[in-house]
Design a protein around this motif. Structure first.
Motif, PDB file in Angstrom:
ATOM      1  N   ARG A   9      52.349  53.030  44.424  1.00  0.00           N
ATOM      2  CA  ARG A   9      52.104  53.491  43.060  1.00  0.00           C
ATOM      3  C   ARG A   9      51.390  52.426  42.238  1.00  0.00           C
ATOM      4  O   ARG A   9      50.503  52.728  41.446  1.00  0.00           O
ATOM      5  CB  ARG A   9      53.413  53.879  42.376  1.00  0.00           C
ATOM      6  CG  ARG A   9      53.956  55.211  42.792  1.00  0.00           C
ATOM      7  CD  ARG A   9      55.064  55.673  41.859  1.00  0.00           C
ATOM      8  NE  ARG A   9      56.079  54.665  41.592  1.00  0.00           N
ATOM      9  CZ  ARG A   9      57.163  54.477  42.323  1.00  0.00           C
ATOM     10  NH1 ARG A   9      57.388  55.230  43.374  1.00  0.00           N
ATOM     11  NH2 ARG A   9      58.049  53.555  42.005  1.00  0.00           N
ATOM     12  N   THR A  10      51.766  51.162  42.424  1.00  0.00           N
ATOM     13  CA  THR A  10      51.135  50.075  41.683  1.00  0.00           C
ATOM     14  C   THR A  10      49.659  49.963  42.032  1.00  0.00           C
ATOM     15  O   THR A  10      48.801  49.866  41.152  1.00  0.00           O
ATOM     16  CB  THR A  10      51.850  48.744  41.966  1.00  0.00           C
ATOM     17  OG1 THR A  10      53.233  48.877  41.614  1.00  0.00           O
ATOM     18  CG2 THR A  10      51.234  47.602  41.191  1.00  0.00           C
ATOM     19  N   LEU A  11      49.346  49.984  43.324  1.00  0.00           N
ATOM     20  CA  LEU A  11      47.955  49.868  43.740  1.00  0.00           C
ATOM     21  C   LEU A  11      47.120  51.083  43.353  1.00  0.00           C
ATOM     22  O   LEU A  11      45.988  50.945  42.891  1.00  0.00           O
ATOM     23  CB  LEU A  11      47.882  49.633  45.248  1.00  0.00           C
ATOM     24  CG  LEU A  11      48.369  48.268  45.709  1.00  0.00           C
ATOM     25  CD1 LEU A  11      48.330  48.172  47.229  1.00  0.00           C
ATOM     26  CD2 LEU A  11      47.536  47.164  45.092  1.00  0.00           C
ATOM     27  N   SER A  12      47.677  52.268  43.524  1.00  0.00           N
ATOM     28  CA  SER A  12      46.901  53.456  43.162  1.00  0.00           C
ATOM     29  C   SER A  12      46.744  53.549  41.644  1.00  0.00           C
ATOM     30  O   SER A  12      45.680  53.941  41.151  1.00  0.00           O
ATOM     31  CB  SER A  12      47.538  54.727  43.722  1.00  0.00           C
ATOM     32  OG  SER A  12      48.825  54.929  43.194  1.00  0.00           O
ATOM     33  N   GLY A  13      47.751  53.169  40.896  1.00  0.00           N
ATOM     34  CA  GLY A  13      47.627  53.149  39.437  1.00  0.00           C
ATOM     35  C   GLY A  13      46.579  52.151  38.982  1.00  0.00           C
ATOM     36  O   GLY A  13      45.789  52.432  38.072  1.00  0.00           O
ATOM     37  N   GLY A  14      46.534  51.001  39.640  1.00  0.00           N
ATOM     38  CA  GLY A  14      45.516  50.009  39.311  1.00  0.00           C
ATOM     39  C   GLY A  14      44.114  50.494  39.627  1.00  0.00           C
ATOM     40  O   GLY A  14      43.174  50.283  38.852  1.00  0.00           O
ATOM     41  N   ALA A  15      43.956  51.172  40.761  1.00  0.00           N
ATOM     42  CA  ALA A  15      42.635  51.688  41.141  1.00  0.00           C
ATOM     43  C   ALA A  15      42.176  52.790  40.194  1.00  0.00           C
ATOM     44  O   ALA A  15      41.026  52.806  39.738  1.00  0.00           O
ATOM     45  CB  ALA A  15      42.679  52.204  42.576  1.00  0.00           C
ATOM     46  N   ILE A  16      43.077  53.701  39.879  1.00  0.00           N
ATOM     47  CA  ILE A  16      42.724  54.793  38.959  1.00  0.00           C
ATOM     48  C   ILE A  16      42.455  54.232  37.564  1.00  0.00           C
ATOM     49  O   ILE A  16      41.507  54.643  36.882  1.00  0.00           O
ATOM     50  CB  ILE A  16      43.840  55.855  38.935  1.00  0.00           C
ATOM     51  CG1 ILE A  16      43.920  56.552  40.288  1.00  0.00           C
ATOM     52  CG2 ILE A  16      43.623  56.867  37.818  1.00  0.00           C
ATOM     53  CD1 ILE A  16      45.165  57.391  40.482  1.00  0.00           C
ATOM     54  N   GLY A  17      43.268  53.283  37.132  1.00  0.00           N
ATOM     55  CA  GLY A  17      43.060  52.668  35.821  1.00  0.00           C
ATOM     56  C   GLY A  17      41.751  51.901  35.746  1.00  0.00           C
ATOM     57  O   GLY A  17      41.059  51.928  34.722  1.00  0.00           O
ATOM     58  N   SER A  18      41.374  51.226  36.827  1.00  0.00           N
ATOM     59  CA  SER A  18      40.099  50.502  36.851  1.00  0.00           C
ATOM     60  C   SER A  18      38.923  51.451  36.725  1.00  0.00           C
ATOM     61  O   SER A  18      37.980  51.193  35.965  1.00  0.00           O
ATOM     62  CB  SER A  18      39.957  49.705  38.149  1.00  0.00           C
ATOM     63  OG  SER A  18      40.885  48.672  38.189  1.00  0.00           O
ATOM     64  N   ALA A  19      38.971  52.541  37.461  1.00  0.00           N
ATOM     65  CA  ALA A  19      37.882  53.519  37.389  1.00  0.00           C
ATOM     66  C   ALA A  19      37.810  54.139  35.993  1.00  0.00           C
ATOM     67  O   ALA A  19      36.723  54.269  35.411  1.00  0.00           O
ATOM     68  CB  ALA A  19      38.086  54.603  38.444  1.00  0.00           C
ATOM     69  N   GLY A  20      38.963  54.512  35.452  1.00  0.00           N
ATOM     70  CA  GLY A  20      38.982  55.092  34.114  1.00  0.00           C
ATOM     71  C   GLY A  20      38.552  54.103  33.046  1.00  0.00           C
ATOM     72  O   GLY A  20      37.801  54.448  32.126  1.00  0.00           O
ATOM     73  N   GLY A  21      39.001  52.871  33.164  1.00  0.00           N
ATOM     74  CA  GLY A  21      38.625  51.849  32.191  1.00  0.00           C
ATOM     75  C   GLY A  21      37.143  51.534  32.233  1.00  0.00           C
ATOM     76  O   GLY A  21      36.503  51.338  31.189  1.00  0.00           O
ATOM     77  N   ALA A  22      36.567  51.489  33.432  1.00  0.00           N
ATOM     78  CA  ALA A  22      35.130  51.249  33.552  1.00  0.00           C
ATOM     79  C   ALA A  22      34.338  52.404  32.955  1.00  0.00           C
ATOM     80  O   ALA A  22      33.327  52.197  32.271  1.00  0.00           O
ATOM     81  CB  ALA A  22      34.749  51.047  35.016  1.00  0.00           C
ATOM     82  N   ALA A  23      34.803  53.629  33.194  1.00  0.00           N
ATOM     83  CA  ALA A  23      34.114  54.799  32.642  1.00  0.00           C
ATOM     84  C   ALA A  23      34.185  54.802  31.117  1.00  0.00           C
ATOM     85  O   ALA A  23      33.183  55.048  30.434  1.00  0.00           O
ATOM     86  CB  ALA A  23      34.721  56.078  33.203  1.00  0.00           C
ATOM     87  N   ILE A  24      35.349  54.521  30.573  1.00  0.00           N
ATOM     88  CA  ILE A  24      35.491  54.486  29.112  1.00  0.00           C
ATOM     89  C   ILE A  24      34.668  53.344  28.524  1.00  0.00           C
ATOM     90  O   ILE A  24      34.020  53.499  27.486  1.00  0.00           O
ATOM     91  CB  ILE A  24      36.979  54.376  28.715  1.00  0.00           C
ATOM     92  CG1 ILE A  24      37.695  55.676  29.068  1.00  0.00           C
ATOM     93  CG2 ILE A  24      37.126  54.050  27.232  1.00  0.00           C
ATOM     94  CD1 ILE A  24      39.187  55.623  28.920  1.00  0.00           C
ATOM     95  N   GLY A  25      34.664  52.194  29.200  1.00  0.00           N
ATOM     96  CA  GLY A  25      33.855  51.079  28.728  1.00  0.00           C
ATOM     97  C   GLY A  25      32.374  51.419  28.706  1.00  0.00           C
ATOM     98  O   GLY A  25      31.649  51.052  27.777  1.00  0.00           O
ATOM     99  N   ALA A  26      31.922  52.139  29.727  1.00  0.00           N
ATOM    100  CA  ALA A  26      30.508  52.530  29.784  1.00  0.00           C
ATOM    101  C   ALA A  26      30.180  53.550  28.694  1.00  0.00           C
ATOM    102  O   ALA A  26      29.145  53.455  28.041  1.00  0.00           O
ATOM    103  CB  ALA A  26      30.179  53.107  31.151  1.00  0.00           C
ATOM    104  N   LEU A  27      31.070  54.516  28.497  1.00  0.00           N
ATOM    105  CA  LEU A  27      30.818  55.545  27.491  1.00  0.00           C
ATOM    106  C   LEU A  27      30.886  54.985  26.067  1.00  0.00           C
ATOM    107  O   LEU A  27      30.183  55.452  25.179  1.00  0.00           O
ATOM    108  CB  LEU A  27      31.818  56.688  27.637  1.00  0.00           C
ATOM    109  CG  LEU A  27      31.663  57.542  28.899  1.00  0.00           C
ATOM    110  CD1 LEU A  27      32.818  58.524  29.013  1.00  0.00           C
ATOM    111  CD2 LEU A  27      30.335  58.273  28.886  1.00  0.00           C
ATOM    112  N   ALA A  28      31.728  53.994  25.872  1.00  0.00           N
ATOM    113  CA  ALA A  28      31.885  53.415  24.540  1.00  0.00           C
ATOM    114  C   ALA A  28      30.838  52.347  24.245  1.00  0.00           C
ATOM    115  O   ALA A  28      30.791  51.817  23.136  1.00  0.00           O
ATOM    116  CB  ALA A  28      33.281  52.817  24.399  1.00  0.00           C
ATOM    117  N   GLY A  29      30.013  52.019  25.237  1.00  0.00           N
ATOM    118  CA  GLY A  29      28.981  51.015  25.033  1.00  0.00           C
ATOM    119  C   GLY A  29      29.475  49.596  25.192  1.00  0.00           C
ATOM    120  O   GLY A  29      28.786  48.649  24.834  1.00  0.00           O
ATOM    121  N   GLY A  30      30.664  49.434  25.767  1.00  0.00           N
ATOM    122  CA  GLY A  30      31.217  48.104  25.981  1.00  0.00           C
ATOM    123  C   GLY A  30      30.944  47.603  27.385  1.00  0.00           C
ATOM    124  O   GLY A  30      30.073  48.110  28.099  1.00  0.00           O
ATOM    125  N   SER A  31      31.701  46.641  27.801  1.00  0.00           N
ATOM    126  CA  SER A  31      31.530  46.036  29.113  1.00  0.00           C
ATOM    127  C   SER A  31      32.276  46.831  30.179  1.00  0.00           C
ATOM    128  O   SER A  31      33.448  47.184  29.998  1.00  0.00           O
ATOM    129  CB  SER A  31      32.066  44.601  29.085  1.00  0.00           C
ATOM    130  OG  SER A  31      32.122  44.067  30.384  1.00  0.00           O
TER     131      SER A  31
END
Length: 78
Positions: free
Chosen positions: A28-50
């Motif tokens: 659960r920890t690893l899959s949560g980290g992977a899903i969170g990384s993908a979601g965080g990168a997508a939100i960062g890209a959409l928001a114009g951040g890093s």
């Protein structure tokens, strides 16, 4: 198939097999980290951040939620 695609497919298949010996909390920890990384990168890209900053923050948050989730919270349909 190009050598790069073969390498990517091999890495994906081997990495999926690596999860077989883990306990449920670690999975659960690893899959949560992977899903969170993908979601965080997508939100960062959409928001114009890093992308990297978004992935790091999302990965940390996802791993924390995966670690703190108990087995009772995950049982669906039982």
């Amino acid at each position: 198939m190009t050598p790069l695609k073969m390498l990517a497919a091999s890495v994906l298949i081997l990495s999926l097999g690596a999860c077989s010996g883990m306990d449920t909390t670690t999975q659960r920890t690893l899959s949560g980290g992977a899903i969170g990384s993908a979601g965080g990168a997508a939100i960062g890209a959409l928001a114009g951040g890093s992308l990297v900053t978004g992935a790091l923050i999302g990965g940390a948050a996802g791993a924390a939620v995966g670690y703190l989730t108990s087995d009772d919270d995950v049982r669906v349909g039982n």
